[in-house]
Design an enzyme around this catalytic site. Sequence first.
Site, short mmCIF file in Angstrom:
data_model
loop_
_atom_site.label_atom_id
_atom_site.label_comp_id
_atom_site.label_asym_id
_atom_site.label_seq_id
_atom_site.Cartn_x
_atom_site.Cartn_y
_atom_site.Cartn_z
N GLY A 165 0.89 -1.09 -0.01
CA GLY A 165 0.08 -0.01 -0.04
C GLY A 165 0.85 1.09 -0.04
CD GLU A 200 -3.64 -1.28 -11.25
OE1 GLU A 200 -4.20 -1.24 -10.49
OE2 GLU A 200 -2.74 -2.46 -11.54
CG HIS A 208 -6.91 -8.81 -1.03
ND1 HIS A 208 -5.90 -8.36 -1.14
CD2 HIS A 208 -6.82 -10.28 -0.90
CE1 HIS A 208 -4.97 -8.93 -1.30
NE2 HIS A 208 -5.23 -10.41 -0.99
CG ASN A 289 1.94 -11.65 -2.28
OD1 ASN A 289 2.62 -10.69 -2.60
ND2 ASN A 289 0.82 -11.76 -2.02
NE ARG A 291 4.32 -13.09 1.85
CZ ARG A 291 3.88 -11.99 1.20
NH1 ARG A 291 4.39 -11.53 0.28
NH2 ARG A 291 2.83 -11.65 1.36
C1 MV4 Z 1 -6.05 -0.61 -5.85
C2 MV4 Z 1 -7.31 -0.56 -5.26
C3 MV4 Z 1 -8.31 -0.09 -6.10
N1 MV4 Z 1 -8.29 -0.25 -7.72
N2 MV4 Z 1 -6.07 -0.91 -7.28
C4 MV4 Z 1 -3.69 -1.83 -1.92
C5 MV4 Z 1 -2.43 -2.80 -1.54
C6 MV4 Z 1 -2.08 -3.14 -3.00
N3 MV4 Z 1 -1.88 -4.41 -2.81
C7 MV4 Z 1 -2.88 -2.73 -3.84
N4 MV4 Z 1 -4.10 -1.81 -3.08
C8 MV4 Z 1 -5.24 -1.58 -3.84
N5 MV4 Z 1 -5.21 -1.47 -5.18
C9 MV4 Z 1 -6.76 -0.49 -8.02
N6 MV4 Z 1 -6.80 -0.59 -9.34
C10 MV4 Z 1 -7.31 -0.74 -4.09
C11 MV4 Z 1 -6.41 -1.21 -3.17
C12 MV4 Z 1 -6.58 -1.12 -1.86
C13 MV4 Z 1 -6.69 -2.33 -1.12
C14 MV4 Z 1 -6.38 -3.80 -1.85
C15 MV4 Z 1 -6.56 -4.73 -1.23
C16 MV4 Z 1 -6.82 -4.57 0.15
C17 MV4 Z 1 -7.17 -3.52 0.82
C18 MV4 Z 1 -6.96 -2.36 0.10
C19 MV4 Z 1 -6.98 -1.32 0.95
C20 MV4 Z 1 -7.11 -0.05 0.23
C21 MV4 Z 1 -6.74 -0.01 -1.02
#
Ligand code: MV4
Length: 450
Positions: A165, A200, A208, A289, A291
């Site tokens: 993040g 994006e 998630h 990931n 791992r």
């Molecule tokens: C995003 C998203 C919304 N749209 N990408 C957060 C960490 C990283 N692994 C990717 N993340 C996000 N990418 C797009 N195009 C929202 C997040 C995100 C998030 C993703 C998974 C779990 C929790 C989150 C909390 C805030 C934002």
Amino acid sequence: MFDKILVANRGEIALRVIRAAREMGIGSVAVHSTADSDAMHVRMADESVCIGPAPGTDSYLSIPAIIAAAEITGADAIHPGYGFLSENSVFVQALQDHDIGFIGPTAEHIRIMGDKISAKDTMKDLGVPCVPGSDGGVESLDDALTVSEGLGYPVIIKATAGGGGRGMKVAKSAAEMPTAFRSARAEGKSAFGNDEVYIEKYLTTPRHIEIQVFGDGKGKAVHLGERDCSLQRRHQKVFEEAPGPSISADERAAIGKVCADAVARINYIGAGTIEFLYEKGEFFFIEMNTRLQVEHPVTEAIFGVDLVREQIRVAEGHDLSFEQDDLVINGHAIEVRINAETFPGFAPRPGKVNAYHAPGGLGVRMDSALYAGYSIPPYYDSLIGKLIVHGRDRESALARLDRALGELIIDGIETSIPLFHALLQEPDVLSGNYNIHWLENWLETKFTEK
Ligand code: MV4
């Protein structure tokens, strides 16, 4: 065949690996910092080596110290656990140069997936559905505006070297772009030494969902379904479950096959997790990931497999011990992460554990390196245990979680146990009606003075 494995980690995940090795007749070497001389992983391993002072950078992250420990103990291979050196391609390359095995993917696969643009390019080419976005990196504010105009706002700007993040900024309109673009670049630069960013379409209310994959390094791979890890705070997962309450058997089979085929095509070896955002019935790849993950036990519970044993076996050169058709889901599993922290403040609270009692009974697994009298050192992350429950369906897993939490005693420090008691009162949690924003919204409305 390995005779001895060195575990380059600490805490519950070090125990997890030592236990798997012991069941396979493989010896174990623990490494530890000076702050961890009394830690459970040191006690449980066959041998141990002190590798440096308390800070992680001087011990669990020290490549020379860990290689020296492997050399002097004659370890055949190293299991990195999660965090620390688990996704460090320089480490994996160094092990190869020293003729020490690595229980995990190749340095090249780690490198590809560590760079978020090359990960996405690779996955796109392999037929994995990705979030619509820029074609590679975006160099200038002008390009950022052009790309975003094409995607439609809101968009998200992400650091190529990012993860967890950090280095992420949302722009809701062109007016917000200059600030968002500059700060994503600056954050990437300061956190990862790399100011490259990509863009994006921003998905507003996704879940998630991550797919567990496993490859043999020889062109065969399987998937082990999904985990829903949407309940997070500041990119730290707190509650994970499998199967995902929103995913149908048909969706699982379809996205699972796409993921297994993709990693088979690149001869991926070992455990991997392909992360998706899931919104309105569609999967969008974000990251992979390379791992074993903290939350792997929920997958182990519903499939009845030992993922660490399997990691060791494929690293030894064996074929996978199961095929896709052998992998059948049984019931439902939930993991909650027990942290040494306050609730609802989430401030770290290391200290002495005066009493410890782990819950037990049917369908309950407690992975923890705690013991009564142990002092949790302040140098490492605050995860002190994982409670995993398994039931015939989601409802019974939830009832079992409530029951097991009631048995769990950790005296002397504050923990996140009250968070889970509170969550189990929430209709949305009980019904599985949540997305990536649910937990932070709930904390804000319930626990913030206004
Ligand atoms: C995003 C998203 C919304 N749209 N990408 C957060 C960490 C990283 N692994 C990717 N993340 C996000 N990418 C797009 N195009 C929202 C997040 C995100 C998030 C993703 C998974 C779990 C929790 C989150 C909390 C805030 C934002």
